[in-house]
Design an enzyme around this catalytic site. Structure first.
Site, PDB file in Angstrom:
ATOM      1  N   CYS A   1       0.865  -1.178   0.000  1.00 36.86           N
ATOM      2  CA  CYS A   1       0.000   0.000   0.000  1.00 36.86           C
ATOM      3  C   CYS A   1       0.904   1.232   0.000  1.00 36.86           C
ATOM      4  O   CYS A   1       2.113   1.130  -0.119  1.00 36.86           O
ATOM      5  CB  CYS A   1      -0.907  -0.011   1.216  1.00 36.86           C
ATOM      6  SG  CYS A   1      -0.008   0.223   2.755  1.00 36.86           S
TER       7      CYS A   1
ATOM      8  N   ARG B   1       4.802  -3.723   3.063  1.00 35.67           N
ATOM      9  CA  ARG B   1       3.917  -4.553   3.895  1.00 35.67           C
ATOM     10  C   ARG B   1       4.122  -6.047   3.621  1.00 35.67           C
ATOM     11  O   ARG B   1       3.223  -6.745   3.199  1.00 35.67           O
ATOM     12  CB  ARG B   1       2.443  -4.172   3.669  1.00 35.67           C
ATOM     13  CG  ARG B   1       2.117  -2.711   3.685  1.00 35.67           C
ATOM     14  CD  ARG B   1       2.369  -2.023   4.986  1.00 35.67           C
ATOM     15  NE  ARG B   1       1.549  -2.486   6.085  1.00 35.67           N
ATOM     16  CZ  ARG B   1       0.300  -2.065   6.324  1.00 35.67           C
ATOM     17  NH1 ARG B   1      -0.265  -1.230   5.497  1.00 35.67           N
ATOM     18  NH2 ARG B   1      -0.372  -2.516   7.358  1.00 35.67           N
TER      19      ARG B   1
ATOM     20  N   ILE C   1       4.587 -10.161   4.044  1.00 35.28           N
ATOM     21  CA  ILE C   1       3.892 -11.103   4.938  1.00 35.28           C
ATOM     22  C   ILE C   1       4.741 -12.324   5.233  1.00 35.28           C
ATOM     23  O   ILE C   1       4.236 -13.365   5.669  1.00 35.28           O
ATOM     24  CB  ILE C   1       2.526 -11.539   4.360  1.00 35.28           C
ATOM     25  CG1 ILE C   1       2.714 -12.281   3.019  1.00 35.28           C
ATOM     26  CG2 ILE C   1       1.581 -10.362   4.203  1.00 35.28           C
ATOM     27  CD1 ILE C   1       1.469 -13.025   2.604  1.00 35.28           C
TER      28      ILE C   1
HETATM   29  C1  EPZ Z   1      -0.897  -2.933  11.689  1.00 29.77           C
HETATM   30  O1  EPZ Z   1      -0.442  -3.211  10.412  1.00 29.77           O
HETATM   31  C2  EPZ Z   1      -2.026  -1.942  11.483  1.00 29.77           C
HETATM   32  N1  EPZ Z   1      -3.066  -2.544  10.644  1.00 29.77           N
HETATM   33  C3  EPZ Z   1      -1.456  -0.681  10.818  1.00 29.77           C
HETATM   34  O2  EPZ Z   1      -2.500   0.236  10.758  1.00 29.77           O
HETATM   35  C4  EPZ Z   1      -0.355  -0.102  11.691  1.00 29.77           C
HETATM   36  O3  EPZ Z   1       0.194   1.023  11.051  1.00 29.77           O
HETATM   37  C5  EPZ Z   1       0.741  -1.177  11.868  1.00 29.77           C
HETATM   38  O4  EPZ Z   1       0.162  -2.359  12.465  1.00 29.77           O
HETATM   39  C6  EPZ Z   1       1.862  -0.701  12.765  1.00 29.77           C
HETATM   40  O5  EPZ Z   1       1.349  -0.423  14.027  1.00 29.77           O
HETATM   41  C7  EPZ Z   1      -4.018  -3.283  11.243  1.00 29.77           C
HETATM   42  O6  EPZ Z   1      -4.018  -3.490  12.443  1.00 29.77           O
HETATM   43  C8  EPZ Z   1      -5.094  -3.838  10.338  1.00 29.77           C
HETATM   44  P1  EPZ Z   1       2.869  -4.649   9.072  1.00 29.77           P
HETATM   45  P2  EPZ Z   1       0.441  -4.507  10.158  1.00 29.77           P
HETATM   46  O7  EPZ Z   1       3.093  -3.873   7.853  1.00 29.77           O
HETATM   47  O8  EPZ Z   1       0.625  -5.328  11.371  1.00 29.77           O
HETATM   48  C9  EPZ Z   1       7.589  -5.620   9.050  1.00 29.77           C
HETATM   49  C10 EPZ Z   1      -3.729   1.904   9.815  1.00 29.77           C
HETATM   50  O9  EPZ Z   1      -3.286   3.035   9.632  1.00 29.77           O
HETATM   51  N2  EPZ Z   1       6.977  -6.907   8.706  1.00 29.77           N
HETATM   52  O10 EPZ Z   1       2.484  -6.108   8.962  1.00 29.77           O
HETATM   53  O11 EPZ Z   1      -0.123  -5.164   8.956  1.00 29.77           O
HETATM   54  C11 EPZ Z   1       7.573  -4.701   7.838  1.00 29.77           C
HETATM   55  O12 EPZ Z   1       8.644  -3.801   7.960  1.00 29.77           O
HETATM   56  C12 EPZ Z   1      -2.894   0.702   9.455  1.00 29.77           C
HETATM   57  O13 EPZ Z   1      -4.817   1.598  10.373  1.00 29.77           O
HETATM   58  C13 EPZ Z   1       7.729  -7.822   7.968  1.00 29.77           C
HETATM   59  O14 EPZ Z   1       8.870  -7.549   7.605  1.00 29.77           O
HETATM   60  O15 EPZ Z   1       1.816  -3.877   9.876  1.00 29.77           O
HETATM   61  C14 EPZ Z   1       6.250  -3.958   8.009  1.00 29.77           C
HETATM   62  O16 EPZ Z   1       6.212  -2.723   7.333  1.00 29.77           O
HETATM   63  C15 EPZ Z   1      -1.785   1.098   8.521  1.00 29.77           C
HETATM   64  N3  EPZ Z   1       7.179  -9.016   7.658  1.00 29.77           N
HETATM   65  C16 EPZ Z   1       6.241  -3.732   9.506  1.00 29.77           C
HETATM   66  O17 EPZ Z   1       6.796  -4.938  10.043  1.00 29.77           O
HETATM   67  C17 EPZ Z   1       5.894  -9.362   8.044  1.00 29.77           C
HETATM   68  O18 EPZ Z   1       5.422 -10.457   7.724  1.00 29.77           O
HETATM   69  C18 EPZ Z   1       4.848  -3.473  10.096  1.00 29.77           C
HETATM   70  O19 EPZ Z   1       4.139  -4.638  10.022  1.00 29.77           O
HETATM   71  C19 EPZ Z   1       5.161  -8.420   8.802  1.00 29.77           C
HETATM   72  C20 EPZ Z   1       5.721  -7.210   9.119  1.00 29.77           C
END
Ligand code: EPZ
Length: 419
Positions: free
Chosen positions: A114, A119, A121
């Site tokens: 996004c 993001r 997984i």
């Molecule tokens: C959750 O996203 C929230 N979404 C996000 O809110 C929030 O910004 C984020 O947590 C951080 O607090 C929900 O709860 C639905 P990620 P999440 O991208 O957990 C690394 C909003 O504004 N990572 O998975 O999906 C990577 O650097 C949204 O409401 C890996 O490397 O966040 C990633 O950018 C935006 N591998 C960072 O962690 C993985 O498999 C954050 O994790 C997972 C993560």
């Protein structure tokens, strides 16, 4: 289209809506319950409605009564699952755990990146593999198969939020004990744990971000629980009232215990606010703001999702401030657009930016970024001189319930204009 005019005389009070990021993992966990669930305070916003549409295609039926949701997840069947919809929202990754628990296989498209970052997984998939599911990536799809193993497992979650949530749901019914180290403990993760505990899950939490899940044979059938209010909306409105209220505005239903780091930062920036009673926060119009430096962090630190609105606040401060966004590599991109509003910023690198002191913002056309940046832009347009015409503000309705209506009730000059 919306016509937004300068509005710096807002008054009244606002009630914070319910949290999207809390409702989504709980909706995924209802699929584990496999019975009838009554969920209070479910926000009727885009991402939640999309998630409900997806689980409807696996026969998890629901009906709303205002913000109370009646779900029936008794008869699940993934034969007709609409996997294409999974790409629409990132949070659909949370469906992996309950579906794999009952069906032992699923093939889904990558939820996709996004505008705030890649993001990935990989962590979700590696941790699911750690409890015995195997996966193969085929072009843009992932095929996951297998059965959960039956022995103790220790997994490191690196504080990542939806990965922690996926792991919790994947292990409440898995024999025997799962220890999640460095788990995320955001308010919405705790809300998920509360929901599962009401459903008889055995989940313990230690001070050092360790979550210990012990196997239970089955979950409670009739479950009734509530979703918490959205601390991100609370923080966004606190910035807006500091900049655009006539004198002050009260924020109701604000979970103040979730706001400590933000309240501390606002006070450091000389924003005047009062913690009244019963979770009501009074935020005063604050003119002489002090520039402060911010670094986003895991909860209870300063969350990444309110970095954008806070940077709008810093445009009205008395000097140069610095934002250090530790998580998302593209979160700061929206600053580029703000230069059009005569707001001077400097993006130093994907994670750091400088905001230069007090500028009279001029409105400008904008392109789209992440939805938290859109909310920040509404604040900028309301305090900018002149009239802004915005053609995409409905984005905000995906994540903020009745956002524009709330502002209009407080006197914000936002007019809906037929295009
Ligand atoms: C959750 O996203 C929230 N979404 C996000 O809110 C929030 O910004 C984020 O947590 C951080 O607090 C929900 O709860 C639905 P990620 P999440 O991208 O957990 C690394 C909003 O504004 N990572 O998975 O999906 C990577 O650097 C949204 O409401 C890996 O490397 O966040 C990633 O950018 C935006 N591998 C960072 O962690 C993985 O498999 C954050 O994790 C997972 C993560």
């Amino acid at each position: 289209m919306y016509k937004i005019q300068t509005s710096k005389d807002l008054s009244g009070e606002v009630k914070i809506s319910w949290s999207k990021n809390a409702a989504l993992p709980i909706l995924a966990a209802t699929l584990l319950v496999r019975w009838k669930i009554k969920l209070h305070n479910v926000p009727k916003i885009g991402d939640v409605l999309t998630f409900l549409e997806i689980i409807w295609t696996i026969w998890a039926t629901h009906k709303f009564d205002w913000n109370t949701l009646y779900l029936d997840t008794t008869h699940l069947d993934i034969s007709w699952m609409n996997v294409d919809m999974i790409k629409k929202i990132r949070a659909s990754i949370l469906l992996l755990s309950p579906i794999l628990h009952y069906f032992w296989n699923i093939s889904i498209p990558f939820p996709g990146w996004c505008s705030i970052g890649k993001r990935p997984i990989d962590a979700h998939l590696n941790w699911l593999r750690a409890i015995w599911y195997d996966y193969k990536t085929l072009d843009s799809n992932i095929k996951i198969t297998g059965k959960p193993n039956s022995w103790d497992v220790v997994i490191n979650a690196w504080f990542w939020v939806t990965s922690t949530e996926n792991l919790i749901v994947a292990n409440v019914l898995r024999p025997w004990i799962t220890t999640i180290e460095l788990a995320a403990i955001e308010p919405h993760v705790m809300n998920l744990i509360d929901f599962l505990r009401i459903a008889w899950a055995d989940i313990k939490i230690r001070y050092n971000h360790t979550i210990i899940i012990s196997w239970v044979k089955e979950l409670k059938k009739e479950v009734e629980a509530s979703v918490i209010s959205d601390y991100i909306e609370s923080w966004t409105f606190m910035v807006l009232w500091a900049l655009a209220s006539k004198e002050f505005i009260d924020i109701k239903n604000a979970r103040i215990e979730d706001l400590y780091s933000f309240i501390a930062k606002l006070k450091e920036a000389w924003v005047k606010l009062e913690d009244l009673w019963w979770d009501i926060l009074r935020v005063y119009r604050s003119e002489n703001l002090k520039a402060v430096n911010v670094q986003t962090n895991i909860f209870p630190g300063f969350p990444t999702d309110v970095g954008s609105p806070f940077m709008i606040l810093m445009t009205q401060a008395d000097w140069v401030s610095k934002m250090h966004e530790i998580l998302f590599e593209w979160r700061l991109n929206f600053l580029v657009e703000l230069d059009k509003m005569r707001w001077h910023t400097a993006i130093l690198n994907p994670h750091e930016a400088m905001i230069f002191w007090k500028m009279d913002l001029k409105w400008s056309e904008v392109t789209s970024w992440d939805l938290r940046a859109w909310a920040a832009m509404v604040i900028a347009w309301l305090i900018a001189e002149g009239e802004t015409r915005v053609t995409k503000i409905e984005y905000i309705e995906r994540w903020y319930e009745n956002f524009v209506e709330k502002l209009q009730k407080l006197g914000a000059k936002i007019e809906v204009v037929k295009e």
